[in-house]
Design a protein around this motif. Structure first.
Motif, short mmCIF file in Angstrom:
data_model
loop_
_atom_site.label_atom_id
_atom_site.label_comp_id
_atom_site.label_asym_id
_atom_site.label_seq_id
_atom_site.Cartn_x
_atom_site.Cartn_y
_atom_site.Cartn_z
N THR B 241 0.81 -1.22 0.00
CA THR B 241 0.00 0.00 0.00
C THR B 241 0.84 1.27 0.00
O THR B 241 0.31 2.36 -0.14
CB THR B 241 -0.92 0.03 1.23
OG1 THR B 241 -0.11 -0.14 2.39
CG2 THR B 241 -1.95 -1.08 1.17
N THR B 250 8.04 -5.48 5.02
CA THR B 250 6.68 -6.03 5.10
C THR B 250 5.72 -5.04 5.76
O THR B 250 4.51 -5.23 5.72
CB THR B 250 6.68 -7.35 5.89
OG1 THR B 250 7.42 -7.16 7.08
CG2 THR B 250 7.29 -8.47 5.08
N ALA B 251 6.26 -3.98 6.36
CA ALA B 251 5.39 -2.97 6.97
C ALA B 251 4.58 -2.22 5.90
O ALA B 251 3.60 -1.56 6.21
CB ALA B 251 6.22 -1.98 7.78
N ASP B 252 5.04 -2.30 4.66
CA ASP B 252 4.32 -1.62 3.58
C ASP B 252 3.09 -2.40 3.13
O ASP B 252 2.36 -1.94 2.25
CB ASP B 252 5.24 -1.45 2.36
CG ASP B 252 6.47 -0.61 2.67
OD1 ASP B 252 6.34 0.28 3.53
OD2 ASP B 252 7.52 -0.85 2.07
N LEU B 253 2.88 -3.57 3.69
CA LEU B 253 1.84 -4.46 3.18
C LEU B 253 0.57 -4.41 4.00
O LEU B 253 0.59 -4.13 5.19
CB LEU B 253 2.36 -5.90 3.16
CG LEU B 253 3.60 -6.17 2.33
CD1 LEU B 253 4.12 -7.56 2.61
CD2 LEU B 253 3.28 -6.01 0.85
N ALA B 254 -0.56 -4.67 3.33
CA ALA B 254 -1.82 -4.87 4.02
C ALA B 254 -2.39 -6.20 3.56
O ALA B 254 -2.37 -6.51 2.37
CB ALA B 254 -2.79 -3.75 3.68
N LEU B 255 -2.87 -6.99 4.51
CA LEU B 255 -3.45 -8.29 4.17
C LEU B 255 -4.89 -8.08 3.71
O LEU B 255 -5.75 -7.75 4.51
CB LEU B 255 -3.38 -9.20 5.40
CG LEU B 255 -3.75 -10.65 5.17
CD1 LEU B 255 -2.71 -11.34 4.30
CD2 LEU B 255 -3.88 -11.38 6.50
N ARG B 256 -5.14 -8.24 2.42
CA ARG B 256 -6.49 -8.00 1.90
C ARG B 256 -7.18 -9.29 1.49
O ARG B 256 -8.39 -9.29 1.24
CB ARG B 256 -6.43 -7.06 0.70
CG ARG B 256 -6.07 -5.63 1.05
CD ARG B 256 -7.28 -4.87 1.54
NE ARG B 256 -6.89 -3.68 2.29
CZ ARG B 256 -6.63 -2.51 1.75
NH1 ARG B 256 -6.73 -2.35 0.46
NH2 ARG B 256 -6.29 -1.49 2.49
N LYS B 257 -6.43 -10.33 1.36
CA LYS B 257 -6.99 -11.67 1.07
C LYS B 257 -8.05 -11.64 -0.03
O LYS B 257 -9.17 -12.09 0.17
CB LYS B 257 -7.59 -12.27 2.35
CG LYS B 257 -6.54 -12.79 3.32
CD LYS B 257 -7.20 -13.74 4.31
CE LYS B 257 -6.16 -14.52 5.07
NZ LYS B 257 -6.77 -15.53 5.94
#
Lengths: 525, 309
Positions: B241, B250-257
């Motif tokens: 994101t 990995t702090a740049d990531l959002a788990l959206r599944k």
């Protein structure tokens, strides 16, 4: 052991070492062989000595002691077995042999008049080194020259063949051979390499190991030790029939069959003479058992040392000349070019401009090993001092953030070994953004190629008049040059990396707690 | 039967028949056409959320009518993931390797003669192929990962109707592909805000600098005129994101599944943009592509199947 077998053993050992080093220079990844090749690098005389001092008396720089010990025991076996340039010369001699007239194929004893030249060169090389210039080493060291020749000619040939094979297999949908990017070296580098190759090649075809005994500083250094070698090739007066076969095969031209003189300072311990002798007229023995006749015929004790000291003084005369020239060349002035770094960018792990130029012998192992082909030979970018030393060229490519290949291969310690984690924090330069030539400000369209490639997001995009414009956070920048490479503006890049004369530490990327949990409760459409 | 009773009976029967066909009949009639597990795939877009990437992919393809709808026996399939960066799978800068492996296997099971996977990477290609995990996944599934690192693989093509990108050098695998499956990962992008399916096709051409130099958004849209993928599958499981498209941690990531499948490259980009958290109208190339009738960015006009698992 029958002394005749020594030649076969020498050939086997030298070819094995040559091939292992060549594999390394061709950039072939072989998990098993690379540590062996690495060890062989440690044995290269001048790189090893430089490494010893560059890395503050490191154990990994002690290879030269082993070489000196070997030389003291058995003579200059280094020159005929360990030195890749020595083996390359032997290969050239062997390949040229069928094309030469029969009478030209044999060697003849050439007296001992070449000492002044080689010790002068050695003296000058050492003095220049003391005064901080590796100019003569870069030009004369046999290992470094082998590297230049390999990377200039053997590697391109290898890549060409590899790609031919890869493209052939691709027709059958076999993709196991990876096609390699062609390394295009600057023309002047090719010319220098070709000149060195031709010079040494012609010398060897003409007079055997002439280069090793007149010019090579490593050979000269070892010949000082070889004077005192423990086991020496010696004539056996009772068995020698003065047939002269040994002299004809002596490629160092250091053996006189008529006067039964062997100049051990020039002998490269190739053992050809043992195999040639049909009568056991020569033997390998501890010096004390040298028969009286032979001892009387040996040259006066260590003329080399005396000449060496004398010529050290002579060599010193050339120092001011070179030093001034290098100062005049020196670092170019910043701000005179539209964009582009003032001084060349040195590889990560090079510590500083000074450390790098003081220790790099331009063997181009890093050039050959770099998977991104970003390390390229320079010409006078570092001044005369750093003649031909490699630099990072961000117009060709950029430095892969997680790659530490060059730091692993450097034999002299000019590039110190780094782990990927360490390397990711080394700031070798800082990106400078030139808004006045950026696509976004001039064409008013989005671009962002620089930020896209930036591994640390030191180059990031900020809102600007409805578009996104690059901005640099200098302390996050590692100077990898991805932004400069990706920038599409011509002829000058709108973003470029200004080299750090002393490498700094970049602000590390903050530790992460992992991804945020933002699972969708419903689709937003 | 007299005339009156005929009319009465006829009325009753026709009413019953109408009732049957409009209520009870509809289900068995359609159910009879379907196989036990697959729908007809009349959807313009299938969106799945709440599962692991491969599970979501399987469910989405079920709704789309199975991979057989797109891949026929003997066809040559090219899968174009995003393998641009030398980062591990957990950083989600490249498409999920398991997802690519599952698609490769599906195509082969559907009878594809060969399945090729490649990308013109940004970081060193061998490191990208290897560290993304995609090389291994493709090999394990029986596909072939092919190089895209040399200019010789790219051949000049004309793009009819293009406004800025009138010609481009395109990878020969694309030129020879019977079926092109585009499998981007949804990510933030510094200059285009998001990178999804349309932008992922930048990885099949040689000279990306030209695009950057000549109105990036227009070029992205233009290229779709050359070859629209037969199927687009967007990996929106872990979404970068910020700090895209490479990410820094990995702090740049959002788990959206989530996972999206569509044959409409503009629609899938528009839907992905919404999942990313912004409006499709804000993305230059989506707007331009919609104007050029490359696809539909107005999701209200589409038949969308939404599944939560």
């Amino acid at each position: 052991m029958n002394l005749r077998h020594l030649k076969k053993i020498r050939i086997a050992v030298s070819l094995a070492i040559f091939i292992l080093l060549l594999i390394f220079f061709l950039g072939i990844e072989s998990g098993v062989l690379n540590p062996v090749s690495n060890f062989l690098l440690r044995l290269q005389l001048i790189p090893s000595i430089l490494r010893f001092f560059a890395l503050f008396f490191t154990v990994s720089g002690l290879g030269f002691l082993l070489v000196l010990g070997l030389t003291f025991l058995f003579g200059r076996v280094y020159c005929s077995s360990i030195c890749p340039m020595g083996t390359l010369q032997d290969i050239i001699i062997a390949l040229a042999r069928p094309f030469r007239k029969k009478r030209n194929r044999k060697f003849t004893y050439s007296g001992s008049q070449k000492n002044i030249l080689r010790y002068s060169i050695l003296g000058a090389t050492i003095l220049l080194w003391f005064f901080g210039s590796l100019f003569l080493v870069n030009l004369l060291d046999p290992y470094s020259n082998f590297g230049k020749i390999s990377v200039s000619f053997f590697q391109p040939a290898f890549i060409f063949l590899n790609n031919k094979l890869a493209f052939f297999l691709e027709r059958f949908h076999i993709y196991s051979v990876a096609p390699l990017g062609v390394k295009t070296l600057p023309l002047y580098v090719m010319l220098v390499s070709a000149t060195i190759f031709l010079t040494i090649g012609i010398m060897s075809v003409w007079r055997g190991r002439l280069f090793c005994n007149t010019i090579c500083p490593a050979g000269a250094m070892l010949s000082l030790v070889a004077h005192k070698q423990y086991y020496k090739i010696t004539f056996n007066d009772s068995a020698c029939t003065l047939c002269g076969k040994c002299e004809r095969v002596c490629k160092a031209e250091c053996l006189s069959s008529r006067t039964k003189v062997i100049d051990h300072s020039r002998c490269v311990s190739c053992f050809n003479c043992f195999t040639a002798c049909s009568n056991d007229g020569l033997y390998y023995s501890h010096q004390k058992t040298i028969p009286a006749v032979a001892a009387a015929n040996t040259p006066a004790p260590s003329p080399g040392k005396r000449q060496f000291l004398l010529t050290m003084a002579g060599g010193a005369l050339s120092i001011p000349l070179l030093k001034n020239a290098s100062l005049a060349q020196g670092h170019s002035k910043p701000g005179l070019v539209p964009t582009g770094t003032a001084s060349p960018v040195t590889p990560p792990g090079a510590i500083s401009y000074e450390h790098f130029t003081n220790n790099c012998i331009a063997c181009y192992l890093c050039v050959g090993a770099c998977p991104k082909n970003v390390i390229v030979p320079s010409f006078f970018d570092y001044g005369l001092n750093g003649f031909m030393q490699p630099k990072l060229d961000y117009h060709k490519s950029f430095c892969n953030f997680d790659c530490v290949k060059c730091t692993e291969v450097c034999p002299t310690g000019a590039i110190t070994k780094q782990t990927p984690e360490e390397k990711q924090k080394i700031q070798i330069g800082v990106a400078r953004f030139m808004q006045e030539s950026c696509i976004v400000t001039i064409d008013r369209t989005d671009c962002g190629a620089c930020s896209e490639h930036c591994p640390t997001k030191a180059v990031h995009m900020v809102e600007w008049e409805g578009l996104r414009l690059p901005e640099v956070t200098p302390d996050l920048c590692v100077g990898c040059g991805a932004c400069e490479y990706a920038c599409p503006t011509e002829p000058y890049k709108a973003i470029y990396v200004e080299s750090n004369l002393v490498h700094l530490e970049a602000r590390p990327i903050e530790e992460s707690d992992g991804p945020q949990q933002q699972v969708l409760d419903d689709f937003p459409f | 039967m007299d005339r009156r009773s005929f009319i009465r009976k006829g009325f009753i029967y026709s009413a019953l028949a109408g009732l049957y066909s409009s209520t009870i009949g509809r289900i068995p009639l359609l159910a009879g056409q379907r196989s036990a597990t697959q729908s007809t795939g009349n959807y313009d877009l299938v969106a799945v959320r709440g599962g692991e990437p491969v599970a979501m992919y399987r469910r989405a393809m079920q709704e789309m009518g199975g991979i057989q709808r797109f891949v026929r026996r003997g066809q040559r399939v090219v899968i174009k993931p995003n393998i641009g960066w030398d980062v591990p799978p957990e950083r989600a800068a490249n498409t999920n390797p398991d997802l690519i492996g599952a698609i490769v296997k599906d195509c082969l099971d559907a009878g594809a003669s060969r399945v090729f996977v490649f990308d013109n990477t940004c970081d060193n290609w061998q490191r990208c192929y290897q560290n993304s995990g995609i090389e291994e996944a493709v090999r394990a599934a029986g596909g072939q990962i092919v190089p895209g690192n040399l200019e010789r693989y790219y051949h000049e093509v004309e793009i009819p109707g293009a406004r800025r990108l009138k010609t481009a050098k395109v990878h020969e695998q694309i030129l020879e592909a019977d079926v092109l499956i585009n499998v981007p990962v949804l990510k933030h992008h510094g200059s285009t805000t998001v990178t999804v399916a349309m932008k992922n096709l930048m990885g099949v051409v040689w000279d990306r600098r030209y695009w950057h130099r000549n109105d990036l958004h227009q070029c992205i849209a233009d290229f779709c005129l050359y070859r629209k993928p037969d199927l687009n599958i967007v990996d929106a499981y872990l979404v970068l994101t910020q700090n895209g498209p490479r990410g820094t941690s990995t702090a740049d990531l959002a788990l959206r599944k989530s996972l999206l499948v569509s044959t409409d490259i503009v629609a899938i980009d528009a839907a992905s943009t919404l999942i990313f958290g912004t409006q499709p109208e804000n993305i230059g190339h989506i707007k331009i592509a919609s104007e050029m009738n490359i696809g539909q960015m107005n999701l209200d006009r589409l038949n969308i199947k939404r599944v939560a698992i």
